[in-house]
Design a protein around this motif. Structure first.
Motif, short mmCIF file in Angstrom:
data_model
loop_
_atom_site.label_atom_id
_atom_site.label_comp_id
_atom_site.label_asym_id
_atom_site.label_seq_id
_atom_site.Cartn_x
_atom_site.Cartn_y
_atom_site.Cartn_z
N ILE A 1 74.65 80.67 48.10
CA ILE A 1 74.68 81.29 47.02
C ILE A 1 75.06 80.89 45.76
CG2 ILE A 1 75.68 83.54 46.26
CD1 ILE A 1 75.40 84.87 49.23
N ASN A 2 74.79 80.88 45.16
CA ASN A 2 74.70 80.53 43.48
C ASN A 2 75.22 80.98 42.43
OD1 ASN A 2 75.40 79.09 40.52
ND2 ASN A 2 74.33 77.00 41.45
N THR A 3 76.22 82.20 42.32
CA THR A 3 76.34 83.32 41.57
C THR A 3 76.35 83.12 40.04
OG1 THR A 3 79.01 83.01 41.88
CG2 THR A 3 77.78 84.69 43.74
N THR A 4 76.91 81.50 39.77
CA THR A 4 76.08 81.60 38.21
C THR A 4 75.01 81.27 38.05
OG1 THR A 4 78.39 79.94 38.23
CG2 THR A 4 76.60 80.08 36.36
N GLN A 5 74.19 80.95 38.74
CA GLN A 5 72.50 81.22 38.67
C GLN A 5 71.94 81.71 38.82
OE1 GLN A 5 71.09 77.34 39.13
NE2 GLN A 5 72.95 75.98 38.49
N GLN A 6 72.56 83.24 39.86
CA GLN A 6 71.99 84.21 40.42
C GLN A 6 70.78 83.60 41.67
OE1 GLN A 6 71.20 87.40 37.06
NE2 GLN A 6 73.07 88.36 38.47
N ILE A 7 71.29 82.62 42.15
CA ILE A 7 70.22 81.72 43.05
C ILE A 7 70.73 82.03 44.88
CG2 ILE A 7 69.09 80.04 43.66
CD1 ILE A 7 69.51 78.63 41.17
N LEU A 8 69.96 82.15 45.11
CA LEU A 8 70.15 82.15 47.13
C LEU A 8 69.02 80.98 47.39
CD1 LEU A 8 70.43 85.50 49.11
CD2 LEU A 8 69.49 83.15 50.47
N SER A 9 69.84 80.12 48.32
CA SER A 9 68.79 79.87 49.15
C SER A 9 68.99 79.23 50.46
CB SER A 9 68.87 77.97 48.94
OG SER A 9 68.94 77.63 47.14
N LEU A 10 67.60 79.50 51.12
CA LEU A 10 68.30 79.51 52.66
C LEU A 10 67.67 77.83 52.98
CD1 LEU A 10 66.58 82.72 51.51
CD2 LEU A 10 64.91 81.97 53.80
N THR A 11 68.36 77.53 53.79
CA THR A 11 68.57 75.97 53.45
C THR A 11 68.12 75.77 54.85
OG1 THR A 11 71.29 76.34 53.67
CG2 THR A 11 71.01 75.65 51.67
N ASN A 12 68.66 76.11 55.58
CA ASN A 12 68.25 76.15 57.13
C ASN A 12 67.13 76.87 57.43
OD1 ASN A 12 67.96 75.36 59.55
ND2 ASN A 12 70.41 74.34 59.86
N LEU A 13 65.94 77.17 56.89
CA LEU A 13 64.91 77.83 58.05
C LEU A 13 64.60 77.58 59.11
CD1 LEU A 13 62.88 80.06 56.81
CD2 LEU A 13 61.00 78.01 56.25
N LYS A 14 64.40 76.37 59.71
CA LYS A 14 64.71 76.95 61.13
C LYS A 14 65.36 77.19 61.62
CE LYS A 14 63.52 72.57 64.56
NZ LYS A 14 63.85 71.24 64.48
N GLN A 15 66.68 77.51 61.48
CA GLN A 15 67.54 77.65 62.30
C GLN A 15 67.73 79.90 61.51
OE1 GLN A 15 69.64 76.26 63.85
NE2 GLN A 15 71.05 78.20 64.84
N LEU A 16 67.21 79.90 60.84
CA LEU A 16 67.34 80.68 60.62
C LEU A 16 65.74 81.50 61.68
CD1 LEU A 16 67.37 81.28 56.71
CD2 LEU A 16 68.99 82.22 58.06
N ASN A 17 64.36 80.77 61.38
CA ASN A 17 63.31 81.25 62.65
C ASN A 17 63.59 81.79 63.98
OD1 ASN A 17 61.23 81.77 60.74
ND2 ASN A 17 61.13 80.15 60.06
#
Length: 227
Positions: free
Chosen positions: A205-221
């Motif tokens: 999570i980049n609170t400065t730019q208000q961005i959330l990145s899913l960095t490991n989609l394989k693991q989330l699945n």
């Protein structure tokens, strides 16, 4: 907007005739909103259908001074068709979660378009069925654990609206309360799960730019299937 841009951005218009596209561009209004600005006010639904060119919005319900986020939409999506085709819902409004650029078509002109172009009419039916199926799957998720509900919500946002970057699939940093509402879990559960996912290297999570990145989609699945 240019003709090709509207065809590529909105699936509804991918089957429209050139005449329909030209007509849409001539009657549509372009609108811009800043973050947190109301787009559709309460009890004012049913007057137009809105297509999101860029930005993020939330559809919310307000009842007895309680606000609940029903859905979050972004680039390429639309809302308002149900209120045009059926009786408008009460106590529903739409607000901008970021800067938003959209085009709107009045209810009367939208109905004219459906009658004029059978291909668009058929595509509208297909998209309506797709939304119904999504709502059914979302209802089924209520039987799953909170972590599965939240992970599948994040994956859906990323796969539907996300931007692919070196860090992963990037979406807006949506508030925990909004995520909790859409995933149908408590705010506390959402906060705890988001911390877990960050510690496990699945999201950043980049609170400065208000961005959330899913960095490991394989693991989330993997989590969504194993939990």
């Amino acid at each position: 907007m240019e003709t090709q841009a509207i065809i590529e951005l909105f699936p509804l218009f991918s089957v429209a005739s050139p005449e329909t596209i030209e007509w849409i561009l001539s009657v549509a209004d372009e609108e811009h909103y800043v973050q947190n600005e109301e787009i559709i006010k309460e009890n004012n639904c049913g007057k137009a259908i809105c297509f999101i060119v860029s930005g993020w919005v939330k559809v919310r319900s307000r009842n007895s001074n309680q606000e609940v986020t029903l859905e979050i939409l972004s680039k390429g999506d639309f809302w308002g068709e149900m209120e045009i085709l059926d009786e408008p819902l009460k106590c529903i409004d739409v607000a901008a979660l970021s800067e938003v650029h959209l085009i709107s078509i009045s209810a009367q002109r939208f109905l004219q378009m459906l009658f004029k172009d059978p291909q668009v009419h058929h595509k509208m039916l297909q998209l309506s069925v797709k939304r119904y199926r999504y709502l059914y799957r979302r209802f089924q998720l209520r039987q799953q654990k909170p972590k599965i509900r939240l992970i599948k919500t994040l994956i859906r946002f990323a796969e539907t609206y996300g931007k692919l970057t070196a860090e992963g699939l990037e979406i807006l940093q949506i508030t925990n309360q909004d995520l909790a509402d859409v995933a149908n879990i408590s705010n506390e559960e959402c906060q705890n799960i988001m911390i877990q996912l960050q510690n496990q290297g699945c999201i950043e999570i980049n609170t400065t730019q208000q961005i959330l990145s899913l960095t490991n989609l394989k693991q989330l699945n993997h989590f969504a299937k194993q939990l």
